[in-house]
Design an enzyme around this catalytic site. Sequence first.
Site, PDB file in Angstrom:
ATOM      1  N   GLU A 214       3.761   0.138 -11.490  1.00 47.46           N
ATOM      2  CA  GLU A 214       5.214   0.004 -11.272  1.00 47.46           C
ATOM      3  C   GLU A 214       5.984   1.070 -12.047  1.00 47.46           C
ATOM      4  OE1 GLU A 214       5.576  -1.892  -8.975  1.00 47.46           O
ATOM      5  OE2 GLU A 214       4.026  -3.413  -9.152  1.00 47.46           O
TER       6      GLU A 214
ATOM      7  N   ALA B   3       0.829  -1.208   0.000  1.00 47.35           N
ATOM      8  CA  ALA B   3       0.000   0.000   0.000  1.00 47.35           C
ATOM      9  C   ALA B   3       0.863   1.258   0.000  1.00 47.35           C
ATOM     10  CB  ALA B   3      -0.941  -0.008   1.196  1.00 47.35           C
TER      11      ALA B   3
ATOM     12  N   ILE C 116      -4.674  -0.433  -5.048  1.00 46.80           N
ATOM     13  CA  ILE C 116      -3.830  -1.417  -4.379  1.00 46.80           C
ATOM     14  C   ILE C 116      -4.293  -2.828  -4.752  1.00 46.80           C
ATOM     15  CG2 ILE C 116      -2.881  -2.204  -2.199  1.00 46.80           C
ATOM     16  CD1 ILE C 116      -2.213   0.737  -2.961  1.00 46.80           C
ATOM     17  N   THR C 117      -3.441  -3.551  -5.474  1.00 47.25           N
ATOM     18  CA  THR C 117      -3.759  -4.923  -5.875  1.00 47.25           C
ATOM     19  C   THR C 117      -3.920  -5.820  -4.650  1.00 47.25           C
ATOM     20  OG1 THR C 117      -2.548  -4.673  -7.954  1.00 47.25           O
ATOM     21  CG2 THR C 117      -2.965  -6.918  -7.201  1.00 47.25           C
TER      22      THR C 117
ATOM     23  N   GLU D 161      -1.278   6.694  -3.551  1.00 46.31           N
ATOM     24  CA  GLU D 161      -2.368   7.509  -3.027  1.00 46.31           C
ATOM     25  C   GLU D 161      -2.956   8.354  -4.148  1.00 46.31           C
ATOM     26  OE1 GLU D 161      -1.070   9.805   0.312  1.00 46.31           O
ATOM     27  OE2 GLU D 161      -0.305   8.063   1.418  1.00 46.31           O
TER      28      GLU D 161
ATOM     29  N   GLY E 120      -9.537  -9.075 -36.677  1.00 46.64           N
ATOM     30  CA  GLY E 120     -10.519  -8.274 -37.407  1.00 46.64           C
ATOM     31  C   GLY E 120     -11.662  -7.846 -36.506  1.00 46.64           C
TER      32      GLY E 120
END
Length: 384
Positions: free
Chosen positions: A364, A123, A156-157, A126, A340
Site C-alpha cells: 500500500e 491485481a 497479489i494477496t 507488476e 532476549g
Amino acid sequence: MIRNPVKFDTMLQQIRTFLETECKPIEPLVDQTDEIPESVVQRMRDLGLFGHSIPEEYGGAGLTTEELARVNIEVSQVATAFRARFGGNTGIASESLVVDGTPEQKRKYLPLLASGEVTGCFALTEPEAGSDATALQTTAVRDGEYYEISGKKCFITNAPIANLFTVFARTDPQAKGAAGITAFLIERGTPGLSTPPAYRKLGQHGSPVGEVILERVRVHESAIIGAKEGQGFRTAMKALNKQRINLAGLCVGPALRLITEMVRQARTRKQFGRPISEFQLVQQMIAESNTEAHAARALVLETARKRDDGVDVTLEASMCKLFASEMCGRVADRTVQVFGGGGYIADNVAERFYRDVRLFRLYEGTSQIHITNIAKRTMATLAV
C-alpha cells in the site's frame, strides 16, 4: 462516526470472543502449516466479517470509516493472516466496485463478496510497476465488444485462492502515466487466467500471496468497472486512499498485542535475581511503545472521522500509513529485545509478529513513497 454505539459494541464483542477463543489458540498452527482451517473461515462468514465495508443493501454491514478502523484494530491483535483472509473482500477487493461499479456489477458481485462465497483480489502490482504503479505493462487490446488482456501481476494477496480478480491494464498504449489504464473484473475460470502456487514468504503465513498470469484473456466490455475506459487508475487510488486508513489500523492492533506480551514477559523473565520489568531501560521500551501505539491509534481515528465527514484525507491517510507502519516495526523490534535470545527462536509470539509486521512498511505504498507524497502535498498546501 459511530452510528449505533450499542449495536456496534455488540459486534466488537462478538469479534473479540471469536479472536480470543478460535483464532489466537491456533496462531502457531497457522504459522507452521501456512493455512487457516476451513472451519475457521466458515466462522468468519457466519460472523459477517467478509462484508464489513460493503453497503447493507448488498448484504454487508456498511460500516463507516471510523467503525471499520476500530474493527481493524481489534482483528489485527491476532496473527495477521486471519484478517487477510477476509480483509480483501472488506477492503480493496470490493472498494473499487463500491465506489465506481455500475449498478449491474454491484448487484452481481457485492453480495457474493459480502457473504464470503467469493474471495476477491486486487491485481495492480507488476514486476516493474510497484511504487510506480502507472508503469504497468499489462495490456488490454480492444476487439469489437471484447478485450484481450495479457500481462503478469505479482505480490497479489489471495491470488492463489481468489474467485474474482480486479485487474488493471493499459487500454491506450499511447497514453502516459495514469491515463489509459482501465480496471476489469475477471472471474476465475476465464480462459487464459491462471495463478501459480503461492509464494513462500518471510511472514504472514496462512495468507496466500502469488502471481496472476494473463494470456490473451478475453472479456466483454461489460467487465470494465464503471463501464468507463481509461478511469482505472482513478478507481485504484480511491480504493487505496481508504485502504491506507485500514492498513494503519491493522498496524495499531499488532502493536497493542505486542505491548501486552512485552509486559507479560518483562514481569516473568528474571535477570540479576529480579524481574526485568524493574529495570528502567526495559521500562523505557515499554513506555515508548505504548505511547507511540496510542498516538497512531488517535491519528487513525481522527483521519477516519474526517473521511466520514466528507473531507479529502489523501494527505492524512498517507501520514497514517507511514506513521503506524513504522511504529509497528519499532514495537516489534523492542518486543524481541525484551524477550532476549528467546525472541529470536521460532516458538513465540515475538518472533512470529516480528516477521508478520515487516510487510506493513512495503505494501500500500512503501514508507519512502509516502514520505515523498507527504512532502509534496505539505509544500503544496503551505505554499505562500
